[in-house]
Design a protein around this motif. Structure first.
Motif, PDB file in Angstrom:
ATOM      1  N   MET A  77     145.577  -2.199 -51.017  1.00  0.00           N
ATOM      2  CA  MET A  77     144.584  -1.225 -51.450  1.00  0.00           C
ATOM      3  C   MET A  77     145.252  -0.061 -52.182  1.00  0.00           C
ATOM      4  N   ILE A  78     144.772   0.214 -53.394  1.00  0.00           N
ATOM      5  CA  ILE A  78     145.296   1.286 -54.227  1.00  0.00           C
ATOM      6  C   ILE A  78     144.247   2.393 -54.313  1.00  0.00           C
ATOM      7  N   PRO A  79     144.463   3.538 -53.649  1.00  0.00           N
ATOM      8  CA  PRO A  79     143.472   4.622 -53.693  1.00  0.00           C
ATOM      9  C   PRO A  79     143.439   5.311 -55.058  1.00  0.00           C
ATOM     10  N   LEU A  80     142.235   5.658 -55.496  1.00  0.00           N
ATOM     11  CA  LEU A  80     142.016   6.413 -56.738  1.00  0.00           C
ATOM     12  C   LEU A  80     141.289   7.700 -56.353  1.00  0.00           C
ATOM     13  N   ILE A  81     142.001   8.810 -56.398  1.00  0.00           N
ATOM     14  CA  ILE A  81     141.516  10.075 -55.842  1.00  0.00           C
ATOM     15  C   ILE A  81     141.123  11.018 -56.971  1.00  0.00           C
ATOM     16  N   ASN A  82     139.917  11.530 -56.914  1.00  0.00           N
ATOM     17  CA  ASN A  82     139.440  12.499 -57.900  1.00  0.00           C
ATOM     18  C   ASN A  82     139.893  13.884 -57.461  1.00  0.00           C
ATOM     19  N   TYR A  83     140.819  14.470 -58.237  1.00  0.00           N
ATOM     20  CA  TYR A  83     141.415  15.749 -57.860  1.00  0.00           C
ATOM     21  C   TYR A  83     141.426  16.684 -59.068  1.00  0.00           C
ATOM     22  N   ASN A  84     140.633  17.739 -59.005  1.00  0.00           N
ATOM     23  CA  ASN A  84     140.586  18.746 -60.078  1.00  0.00           C
ATOM     24  C   ASN A  84     140.386  18.114 -61.462  1.00  0.00           C
ATOM     25  N   GLY A  85     139.490  17.155 -61.523  1.00  0.00           N
ATOM     26  CA  GLY A  85     139.189  16.512 -62.798  1.00  0.00           C
ATOM     27  C   GLY A  85     140.172  15.437 -63.214  1.00  0.00           C
ATOM     28  N   LYS A  86     141.190  15.193 -62.404  1.00  0.00           N
ATOM     29  CA  LYS A  86     142.172  14.143 -62.682  1.00  0.00           C
ATOM     30  C   LYS A  86     141.965  12.984 -61.715  1.00  0.00           C
ATOM     31  N   THR A  87     142.325  11.779 -62.137  1.00  0.00           N
ATOM     32  CA  THR A  87     142.360  10.640 -61.231  1.00  0.00           C
ATOM     33  C   THR A  87     143.805  10.400 -60.825  1.00  0.00           C
ATOM     34  N   ILE A  88     144.073  10.573 -59.534  1.00  0.00           N
ATOM     35  CA  ILE A  88     145.405  10.329 -58.976  1.00  0.00           C
ATOM     36  C   ILE A  88     145.384   8.936 -58.352  1.00  0.00           C
ATOM     37  N   ALA A  89     146.203   8.038 -58.867  1.00  0.00           N
ATOM     38  CA  ALA A  89     146.281   6.676 -58.336  1.00  0.00           C
ATOM     39  C   ALA A  89     147.554   6.538 -57.508  1.00  0.00           C
ATOM     40  N   PHE A  90     147.385   6.250 -56.236  1.00  0.00           N
ATOM     41  CA  PHE A  90     148.528   6.035 -55.340  1.00  0.00           C
ATOM     42  C   PHE A  90     148.953   4.582 -55.502  1.00  0.00           C
ATOM     43  N   MET A  91     150.124   4.357 -56.140  1.00  0.00           N
ATOM     44  CA  MET A  91     150.417   3.035 -56.679  1.00  0.00           C
ATOM     45  C   MET A  91     150.993   2.044 -55.680  1.00  0.00           C
ATOM     46  N   ALA A  92     151.459   2.506 -54.521  1.00  0.00           N
ATOM     47  CA  ALA A  92     151.993   1.589 -53.503  1.00  0.00           C
ATOM     48  C   ALA A  92     152.929   0.572 -54.153  1.00  0.00           C
ATOM     49  N   ASP A  93     152.708  -0.718 -53.899  1.00  0.00           N
ATOM     50  CA  ASP A  93     153.601  -1.743 -54.451  1.00  0.00           C
ATOM     51  C   ASP A  93     153.021  -2.463 -55.660  1.00  0.00           C
ATOM     52  N   LEU A  94     151.928  -1.958 -56.218  1.00  0.00           N
ATOM     53  CA  LEU A  94     151.464  -2.497 -57.491  1.00  0.00           C
ATOM     54  C   LEU A  94     152.380  -2.038 -58.618  1.00  0.00           C
ATOM     55  N   LEU A  95     152.876  -0.803 -58.540  1.00  0.00           N
ATOM     56  CA  LEU A  95     153.867  -0.284 -59.481  1.00  0.00           C
ATOM     57  C   LEU A  95     154.888   0.516 -58.664  1.00  0.00           C
ATOM     58  N   PRO A  96     155.950  -0.123 -58.184  1.00  0.00           N
ATOM     59  CA  PRO A  96     156.883   0.573 -57.303  1.00  0.00           C
ATOM     60  C   PRO A  96     157.638   1.709 -57.986  1.00  0.00           C
ATOM     61  N   THR A  97     158.124   1.479 -59.213  1.00  0.00           N
ATOM     62  CA  THR A  97     158.914   2.487 -59.917  1.00  0.00           C
ATOM     63  C   THR A  97     158.565   2.463 -61.399  1.00  0.00           C
ATOM     64  N   VAL A  98     159.037   3.469 -62.122  1.00  0.00           N
ATOM     65  CA  VAL A  98     158.877   3.496 -63.572  1.00  0.00           C
ATOM     66  C   VAL A  98     159.466   2.234 -64.204  1.00  0.00           C
ATOM     67  N   GLY A  99     160.542   1.761 -63.640  1.00  0.00           N
ATOM     68  CA  GLY A  99     161.195   0.578 -64.183  1.00  0.00           C
ATOM     69  C   GLY A  99     160.355  -0.674 -64.139  1.00  0.00           C
ATOM     70  N   HIS A 100     159.273  -0.656 -63.360  1.00  0.00           N
ATOM     71  CA  HIS A 100     158.399  -1.829 -63.260  1.00  0.00           C
ATOM     72  C   HIS A 100     157.226  -1.787 -64.235  1.00  0.00           C
ATOM     73  N   LEU A 101     157.213  -0.846 -65.181  1.00  0.00           N
ATOM     74  CA  LEU A 101     156.094  -0.770 -66.122  1.00  0.00           C
ATOM     75  C   LEU A 101     155.945  -2.022 -67.000  1.00  0.00           C
ATOM     76  N   PRO A 102     157.011  -2.600 -67.554  1.00  0.00           N
ATOM     77  CA  PRO A 102     156.801  -3.830 -68.337  1.00  0.00           C
ATOM     78  C   PRO A 102     156.139  -4.912 -67.469  1.00  0.00           C
ATOM     79  N   ILE A 103     155.141  -5.556 -67.991  1.00  0.00           N
ATOM     80  CA  ILE A 103     154.335  -6.486 -67.195  1.00  0.00           C
ATOM     81  C   ILE A 103     155.173  -7.554 -66.492  1.00  0.00           C
ATOM     82  N   PRO A 104     156.173  -8.178 -67.142  1.00  0.00           N
ATOM     83  CA  PRO A 104     156.937  -9.231 -66.438  1.00  0.00           C
ATOM     84  C   PRO A 104     157.881  -8.717 -65.353  1.00  0.00           C
ATOM     85  N   PHE A 105     158.059  -7.412 -65.244  1.00  0.00           N
ATOM     86  CA  PHE A 105     158.981  -6.857 -64.256  1.00  0.00           C
ATOM     87  C   PHE A 105     158.276  -6.809 -62.901  1.00  0.00           C
ATOM     88  N   VAL A 106     158.359  -7.898 -62.174  1.00  0.00           N
ATOM     89  CA  VAL A 106     157.627  -8.096 -60.921  1.00  0.00           C
ATOM     90  C   VAL A 106     158.632  -8.302 -59.790  1.00  0.00           C
TER      91      VAL A 106
END
Length: 286
Positions: free
Chosen positions: A196-225
């Protein structure tokens, strides 16, 4: 609403396991490894103060496991869950809800502690509801051989036995709107069933708590799983879908496991969705 980063402790994991089939020559550009091929990992949780509710998202590894167990993970730094809560003026007894993205030990270990005479276990947050979902709970308590070592009974069964376990509703699609906890939840099955990835509405922004869907910046390229994902091809689709949403809607991505980048935004490029800006939690949680 107020948001607080809760740093529950840092550790290290094998870089090859964290990036699966991706060659080290590529992933080490963003996640440099030490001489033992280990990379820095955080367990950055999130506390939501909303009216009379204090909702803690994930709890890190905790401190009840053996020295041998922790020796595999090369703990570093002096952050702990209780110390971080105290820094922001809170005590574990103040927490009203613990929301668990999933029940792997590095996300749920801080839920439970030894009792005073070390004869058994007890919930750390004695006044809180502990939130999972029915499908993931069954997945975790009747684990497959691949994940058995990540679902530790002592981390999760005590808060069921105490009567504190609650289940969120399961959505018809992959998005549950306006959950009981006051935020949307994106469900992803590639890493483990019904993460479960929470999407929190905070001061007009959406804060997504990424857990293990996106562990680090280095995992941004789609094949980096991650090699830890149980359904890596499904992760490819889920991550691509979510990152496109994030780029289209300017989500702020709160990175639980990136030891050096706390919050990022992303943008569309010719190579796909890539990093746009990096922020500290202090920049966003003012």
């Amino acid at each position: 609403m107020n948001l607080y980063p809760i740093n529950s402790g840092n550790f290290k994991l094998d870089g090859g396991a964290m990036f699966g089939v991706v060659p080290k020559s590529l992933w080490q550009r963003t996640n440099p490894a030490d001489a033992n091929n280990m990379i820095d990992i955080a367990a950055r949780c999130l506390l939501i103060e909303d009216g009379n509710r204090l909702i803690l998202i994930d709890t890190g590894m905790g401190n009840k496991q053996s020295d041998k167990f922790f020796g595999y993970y090369h703990l570093w730094g002096d952050d702990t869950l209780e110390k971080s809560l105290k820094t922001h003026g809170f005590h574990p007894d103040d927490i009203t809800d613990v929301f668990l993205t999933h029940l792997h030990f590095d996300h749920s270990g801080g839920c439970v502690q030894w009792n005073k005479d070390r004869t058994g276990y007890e919930p750390v947050f004695k006044n809180a509801h502990y939130w999972s979902n029915e499908d993931h709970w069954q997945w975790a308590t009747q684990p497959n051989n691949r994940e058995k070592a990540s679902f530790l009974k002592e981390n999760i069964l005590p808060f069921e036995e105490s009567g504190q376990l609650k289940f969120t509703q399961l959505p018809e699609t992959n998005l549950l709107k306006n959950s009981t906890l006051g935020f949307d939840i994106f469900f992803a099955d590639g890493h483990t069933d019904k993460q479960m990835i929470p999407l929190i509405n905070y001061n007009g922004k959406t804060i997504a708590f990424m857990a293990d869907l996106l562990p680090t910046v280095g995992h941004l390229p789609i094949p980096f799983v991650m090699g830890y994902d149980t359904r890596p091809l499904l992760t490819l689709d889920e991550k691509e879908h979510f990152l496109n949403l994030a780029a289209d809607n300017n989500y702020y991505l709160f990175l639980e496991h990136d030891a050096h980048n706390e919050i990022i935004t992303v943008k569309h490029t010719e190579k796909g969705v890539r990093l746009n800006n990096t922020f500290s939690t202090q920049d966003i949680f003012k």
